[in-house]
Write an enzyme that holds these catalytic residues in place. Sequence first.
Site, short mmCIF file in Angstrom:
data_model
loop_
_atom_site.label_atom_id
_atom_site.label_comp_id
_atom_site.label_asym_id
_atom_site.label_seq_id
_atom_site.Cartn_x
_atom_site.Cartn_y
_atom_site.Cartn_z
N ILE A 168 0.82 -1.21 0.00
CA ILE A 168 0.00 0.00 0.00
C ILE A 168 0.85 1.26 0.00
CG2 ILE A 168 -0.26 0.02 2.52
CD1 ILE A 168 -2.83 1.16 -0.17
N GLU A 186 -7.83 -2.03 5.25
CA GLU A 186 -7.81 -2.62 6.58
C GLU A 186 -6.65 -3.60 6.73
OE1 GLU A 186 -8.17 -5.98 6.11
OE2 GLU A 186 -8.65 -5.50 4.02
N GLY A 243 -5.81 -6.93 0.38
CA GLY A 243 -6.34 -6.04 1.40
C GLY A 243 -5.47 -4.81 1.53
N GLU A 244 -5.49 -4.21 2.70
CA GLU A 244 -4.73 -3.01 3.08
C GLU A 244 -4.95 -1.81 2.17
OE1 GLU A 244 -0.09 -3.77 1.56
OE2 GLU A 244 -0.86 -5.01 3.21
N GLY A 245 -6.04 -1.82 1.39
CA GLY A 245 -6.35 -0.71 0.49
C GLY A 245 -5.66 -0.77 -0.85
#
Length: 316
Positions: free
Chosen positions: A87, A145, A285-287
């Site tokens: 990210i 997240e 994930g993690e944006g």
Amino acid sequence: MTCFDETAAQAARARQDSLTKPPGSLGRLEELAVFLAGWQGGAPRLDRAQALVFAGNHGVVAQGVNPFPAEVTALMVRNFRAGGAAINQLCRVADADLSVVALDLDRSTADFTQGPAMDAAEVEAAMAAGAEAVDASADVLILGEMGIGNSTVAAVQAASVLGGGAEDWVGPGTGATGGILARKLGAVAAGLARHAPRTARDTLAAFGGREQAAICGAVLRARDLRLPVILDGFICSAAAAVLTRDDPGALAHCLIGHESAEPGHRRLIAALEMKPVLSLDMRLGEGSGAAVALMVLRGAVACHNGMATFAEAGIG
């Protein structure tokens, strides 16, 4: 609740039809420019993009639903803050300001198979943290997240809100196979049997987690600000979908950045009647998928604002 500005959107559509191209030839890029114009109330702009990654830990990890221990959440938060995660690289390329909000990592939510994951005060505190993290000066908000065990939470939230059983929503997450996957299915089934929430906040209390509640708080705050939101993959989308339990139109100002390879995400997207910006087989994930989608939005805005009209180009 704040409404879409149809006048601004119509002006954006008219401009698209006057640009030096066949009408509709930029496809989804035209739709995205109009979407931004309608929510921003004027010509679409992406001068400032904010990315928020919320992190939390989950008591359901005690059920053996994940191949990694809960301690990995804090280690990944450290990696985010050191600039070493995917990210970080994607936000740099997409020109988004990244903030990581860790939510009581030393205190997991309770195990939702045994009782409620959070009480009402914990839900409100996490939602407030999400709302407070939103920058009112931003033009677009990316949400992501991090939390070991949170794909299990996403599966049970999606099933609770949208229907179906554990087998419809549970996927491998961070690599669950064999016995771990079986325990994950069992945990989701047990959670659905134990809890029958009817409101968004009750759903967050029943299943957790803090990062999901923070995502909901951020989405609601963004709506008040007329701030378009790009949701990430399955976990982020499932968290935001909890809000539709109170208001079916709660996510009208949101885009789903990408269709995750996590099996439940396609079902979730269809249930929400939304269309992802991208489909790249990502499931990190993690944006990360939302950050890549932002690059597409930047292309849409650049064409919308920078292209010449037929009149300006002396054509026709």
